[in-house]
Structure formats: structure tokens, C-alpha cells
Write a protein that holds these residues in place. Sequence first.
Motif, PDB file in Angstrom:
ATOM      1  N   ALA B 184      59.754 100.521  88.535  1.00 57.80           N
ATOM      2  CA  ALA B 184      59.740  99.395  87.612  1.00 57.80           C
ATOM      3  C   ALA B 184      58.463  99.415  86.781  1.00 57.80           C
ATOM      4  CB  ALA B 184      59.864  98.084  88.378  1.00 57.80           C
ATOM      5  N   ALA B 185      57.348  99.782  87.418  1.00 54.01           N
ATOM      6  CA  ALA B 185      56.081  99.850  86.690  1.00 54.01           C
ATOM      7  C   ALA B 185      56.120 100.958  85.644  1.00 54.01           C
ATOM      8  CB  ALA B 185      54.930 100.081  87.669  1.00 54.01           C
ATOM      9  N   ILE B 186      56.762 102.081  85.989  1.00 51.35           N
ATOM     10  CA  ILE B 186      56.895 103.158  85.011  1.00 51.35           C
ATOM     11  C   ILE B 186      57.734 102.666  83.834  1.00 51.35           C
ATOM     12  CG2 ILE B 186      57.844 105.473  84.605  1.00 51.35           C
ATOM     13  CD1 ILE B 186      57.297 106.064  87.577  1.00 51.35           C
ATOM     14  N   ALA B 187      58.840 101.975  84.168  1.00 50.08           N
ATOM     15  CA  ALA B 187      59.714 101.461  83.117  1.00 50.08           C
ATOM     16  C   ALA B 187      58.991 100.426  82.266  1.00 50.08           C
ATOM     17  CB  ALA B 187      60.974 100.860  83.724  1.00 50.08           C
ATOM     18  N   ALA B 188      57.991  99.752  82.854  1.00 48.50           N
ATOM     19  CA  ALA B 188      57.240  98.742  82.104  1.00 48.50           C
ATOM     20  C   ALA B 188      56.143  99.384  81.269  1.00 48.50           C
ATOM     21  CB  ALA B 188      56.642  97.717  83.059  1.00 48.50           C
TER      22      ALA B 188
END
Lengths: 551, 294
Positions: B184-188
Motif C-alpha cells: 500500500a505504501a508503494i502504491a501511495a
Amino acid sequence: MSDTLLDIRNLGIGLGGDPAHEVVKGLTLGIQPGETMCLVGESGSGKSLTALSVMGLLPKALAPTRGQILLKGEDMLTASSKRMRGLRATAMSMIFQEPMTALSPVHRVGDQIAEVLDAHTNLDGKARRKRVLEMMEHVHLPNVESLYYSYPHQLSGGQRQRIMIAMALILRPQLLIADEPTTALDVTTQKQILTLIRELREEQGTAVLFITHDMGVVAEIADDVTVLRLGEVEETRPVDALLRQPKTPYSRKLLQAVPSLIPRPPRKLNDRPIVLQTTDLGMTYESSGWFRKGRSVVAAKEVNLTLRQGQTLGIVGESGSGKSTVARCIVRLIDPTTGSIRISGTEVASISQRALKPHRRKVQIVFQDPFRSLNPRIEVGESIIEGPTNFGVPRRKAMDRARELMELVGLPGSALDRYPHQFSGGQRQRIAIARAIAMDPDLLVADEAVSALDVSVQAQVLELLDDIQKRLGIGLLFITHDLRVAAQICDDVMVMQHGKVVEYGPAATVLGDPKTEYTRALIEAAPGRDWDFGNFRPVSETMAAMKQQQS
Amino acid sequence: MSTQAAPSGGSPSRIAQLREIVFSSPIVTFAALMLLLIVLAAIFAPWITPYDPARLSPGTRLRPASDAHWLGTDAFGRDLFSRIVYGTRISLAVGIGAAVAAVLLGLAVGLIAGFFRTLDAILMRVVDGLMAIPNILLAIAIVALSGASIWTVLVAITIPEVPRVVRLVRSVVLSAREEPYVEAAIAAGSSTWRILTRHLLPNTIAPLIVQGTYICASAILIEAILSFLGAGISPETPTWGNIMAEGRIYFQINPGIIFWPGLVLSITILSINLVGDAVRDALDPRMAKRGIDR
């Protein structure tokens, strides 16, 4: 009630055996020989604990506080552990949700079944082997001679569950306890296992205590149903009576929360701008080695799809169909090997991570497991603002927006400084959705986002997603294995199998009038597909009513 | 049984957690008490020792324990008790210093190896190579190359310990980077640095504290071995290993010269390991004893 096989009377189970901290509160139920009793309830209702206490396998932290569990008149709660050992497998058996972990990974499956015979009979090695092979044939395993020497990891999930069932039933116990035995399986496999359990029950006259959270499965297999809620019995009824006229509001709510298999009416969105388009998207995993030939696995191939603003596209398929691979390619968590992905007109399939960064904002993802999708060490507010602050939004502004978003997803704005463990599964999934929409994405990818949730919570989260889509007009790519969920919220549906698209079109067409064999098999395998749970009647009656309305 | 796997409720304060660890069993309490005593002895060495540890006294050589010399004297008439207490300083300094240095270095290398796949192959081969050489041999070689001082000994003890930390951190990072919250952090759009420090690093802290205690114990032991072999800190500095090395020749006359520092060394190592085990059990409930006893 003299012929009652299993008679649970006023059973209480408490933390440390403490009557003040009961998790099962005065449960009473009875099972006749040859009957299938379904124990239904959401997580935390105490259904698994009840089953474990019958087997005498309660976790150490828990102990019975009151009541009796009578198996053919003998109290299981007061029986010695030696006596319990003797009764397991001969009088009662249990199968579990995850056959991979329930079987020992380092022993051959045939030997594991034979061990039961070893413990309870005086058969010699040859006779044991013969009995095991017979039993393996009985549960319809193919090539039993060679499967006997397989290890669990060499078998499919369905085969493993068959091994478990063979192990449980080889000594013909009168009671089989099945704790969510099909939850971890694909629908088509689930159907086979349910059929098998039903068949064996009829043949051997085994009574089944079947634990499930899935009303569809209940409709398929139950004679009687006991609905549990927070450790208390809501009602015990014959299955037909329960499905048609649930007595308590909770049972009603539970049934209404089951999504209908009848597809939603299509929306007119053809004039909206396209947010996502893939052409010939493909993903092949290559493993190469220095000393051996590289292997390649095609996870997805020639996927073409189009998603418009405000539209919902569902990708359905069983495990290994490549649906998650497609989702992860679109979010660029993995790099696709071929094809193109256009997000709001920008090609993102092949650009570098650095060039991709500005476009990350437009696509956000919500994951399946609400317990793992939020960093447990960070306050949820920090998790929500992480994305916006990466793109230069000042902290305070991002926090104010996070507060609004929390309220949008139905949580108090003041809860931003709490940690994930202070929320329930459904609440965490709401937070994950809030985090995703904090970025104002054009496209939201939901990868099995409601699969780990209880039905009533699932219904709420689906409603929330629908609501957010209406308000913000985002495109929703919904990955699911559950045809009911797909039918309820998707405009278009894509069916995948072995990495390929087998069918793609409007939901009403794909699910209502499937063109391919595979889609038809999937729909037929959907448990309880003859029931329209929300309207408390069989689908045939609903269809008739709809026809009447139209004419 | 997902319902049982729910995470624990509110996290207790650090002090409460520490108290829980220390009083988890009588043995751990005893070990913690011994450690406290040893640390205090190291800090207040000049005040609790009756003599200067370097004071030669040719008239009272190799004396057995007496009122004047609680544990007797060595071949130069130096007070054994004073020397052991001063030796604690070196041992603890080396132990704690090596643990901190090995953990920090291993953490940095492990994070990089776990996160960047291309660097992983190279770094891990170097680590494998280091692990192939016996710790003590490597330490002796490093000291021999650069001359003996407390700093070179510290380096010589630290370097062989780093690979274990690297492997530990790498394995934690490898599993944690697959967590949806990291994705999710990568996607953010979070930067690599941010993902490393904020989402991955905290996962490694608990196992590192535990590993750190083991390294500390092991470092103290290796320092003693190096000193005993004469490859460590120079002989005039009182360290447990040095004292024992000198006492080896006089074992027949005054066995206390080997016995007492050996006993203190054993108690120290045992205490550190016991406390380390208790910390591990407290931080990782899976390791604690449990199960159905039937």
C-alpha cells in the motif's frame, strides 16, 4: 430424546474457566443420528469453540464453565483424557478448514490415514494398507496406489480435504464435526466436497455437525440449522423454515446480507471517459538458474479490458486464475511482461518506477486481509495521510482531509490517533478504503476486499464502496472469487481461468446467460444458488414474481 | 481459528513490560539481579576495590584468600578481587560495544540486502564467505594484522558477529516487504527510504534486541578467549581472560586465579543469555511454551 446422538446441554465456555468471562453462554443443541446440523454464525460467535469442546481440544486459555456434552449419553466434559483419546476417530471425528496445516507435511498421506488404524485397531500392516486404499477410493481420490505415497504439498486443496475426510471417517464414527471444511477451497472444489460429505453421511449414517459462516453452504447441506451470535443460540430450526421465515431479527439480518446471485441492472455509462484500458496485458513469471533450464509460468495472458468513470468491473475466477496478477500489474506492484496499461490516457505498463511516481496517485488498491493491510505500528491517521504527504500536501491539510474521510467511511474523525489493533476487521477495511481515496484516485482496485469479512460487514463495505463510487465517480476494478458479490455490484464481469480471459461482458449477460462451459460450471457450483436469501424464498419464486411484475 | 489470532489489546508501557520480563520466573529475576550487580561493579570499580589492580606487591605472591585479599593474590602479588572487578569493565565494554556495533552494521546491510534484489546476491555472498571462517580465527587474524588494543579487539569481535545480524534482518525484511501495508505504501508513492525506515525497520527491532543480547554474551566470551590466548588486550590490563591466562601456570599453587574469573565469566554469560531468552519469550509469544498437554 433417547436416540439423540450428540446432546449439548447449557454449555458454557469461559476464559480460564471463569463464568464471568464466558465466550459461549449456555448453548444447547441436539443432533440425531444421520442428521446434518449446521452451526452458523459470524466470527466470534463461538461456533468453532463449541466444536473443539466436543472433541476435548479447547485451547488452554479456555475451559468449560457449566453444562454437559453428551455423546450417546456419555459426558465428554468429565471423561478422562484416556477415554477421550479412545473416542476420537472411533466415535467422533473432526475435519478442519485448512487441510494443508491439518496434515503433517513430512509424512506420506497414506501413512497418516493408516496411523488412525494403528492407534485404534489391531490390524497388521497389510490389512491396514488395504483398508486405507479402500477408504481413499471411497472418497473418490484418483490413482490411490500412487497417491498413498504422496506428501500433502503434492496434492490439491480438494484432494487434501478428501484425505482429511478419509482419515476422519475410516473408523466409521457416528459423529463428524466439520469446521468450515470448504472455506479455503474454490467453489467448484467446494461443491465436490459438499457432495462427498452428503454421500458419506447417507452411506454410513454419520451425523454431521457442520460449522460455517456461509448461508449458501447451509442451504446446500443442512437438515437443521442453529444460528449462533456472541456465544448464544439465536434459533434452531429446520433449514427450509429458517430460510423462509427466520424468527429472530439477527437471523433475518444475516440472510439479508447474503448478496443475491441475480445480477444488478446495468447502468448507462458508455459516454463516460475511460479510466483504465489494457491491451494484450500479459505476465509471465520466469525463473532462471545457472545450472538448470529456466521455467516460465504464464500468470496472465492477453487481457483486454476497458473501465469507464463510475463503472465497476469485476474479475472473477478461482485461485490461480490470474485475477490478482492482473490487479497487481495495473497498480504496478509487479511489472507486466507484455501489453499496455493506460490509466486516464497515460501509458504506465512500461515506464520506470521514477517516471511512474506521479501516476501512482491515480490508482489505489484495497487488499483482502484487513489485519495486514495497515501497518500495526503506525496510527491510522498517519497511514491515511502517507500518500497525500508524499505528493506534497501539507501535513495539517492532509490530516483535516483524513478526518473528513474517516467520517465518509462511517468512522469517527477523532479515531485518527488510534492504532489498527483497536479496530475490528470491518472497520480496518473502511480505513484502508479511506486511505485509498485520500489520494483522489481515478481508479480503485479492490483485490478480494470483502472476502475476509463476515457477511453483514461485507454488505456494509460493499454499500460503502457503492456510495463512494456514486459520490466521487471513480472506476472500480473489483477482484473476487465470489460470484454473489460480483453479481451485486459489477456492471461488467470478466471471468478468468488459468491466466486467460474466458468470458467478458455485461454482468447480466455473463452471469445470466453464460456462453462458456467454465462460467456455467462456476455459477452452478455457487453454493445455495437456488435460494434468494434476501427475499427469503427460492430463486424460482423470485423469478416468477419478477415475470409477473413485468407483465 | 482466526478469532483467536486477534492481536493483543492496548500495549502496556515499556516499564510494565520490563517488569513483566524480569519477574517472569525466579531464574530470570536472579539473572537480572546478577547482571545489575555486574554492571554496578563495573561502574563503581574504583570505589569498591580495596587495592589498585596494578599495584605490585612482591612480598605477598600467590596468597590464598584471606581478610586482606578476599580472593587471594596473583604471581605479582596483585589483589585478585580488584583485578576481577576491573576486568568487568573491559568485558562489559567489549560485550556491549560489539553488540551495538554488530547490530547497527548488520541492520544497515540487512535492510539493503533484503530490499534491493540485485545487491542482495552480492552482499549475501560476502556474508556467506565471512560465515565460513571460524569466529575466533577471524578475530585472531584481524588482531594480528592491526595490533592489539581495545579498539582493534572490539572490531575483531564485531566483524564475525555481523553476518548473523545481516541474515536475521534480511529474512525479516524479505517477509515484511510482502505485507500488504508495504505494498500500500508503494502504491501511495512513498520513497524507498521512507518504506525502509518507517515500514520495514520497526519489524526488525524486536528480534534485534534478542540477537543483541546473544552477541553481547558471545563477544564477552570471545574477548576472554582472545586474552587467554594472548591475542587480545595487552596483558597488563586486567581482563578476565588475561587473569586466567596468567593463572594457568600457577594453577597447582593457587587455583583461585583461574576459578574466580572463570566463575564470574560463566555467571555473566549465563545471566545475559537467560535475560535474552526471557526478552525473546516476551516479544515473540510463539516461542513461549504453550500447547495442549494431552
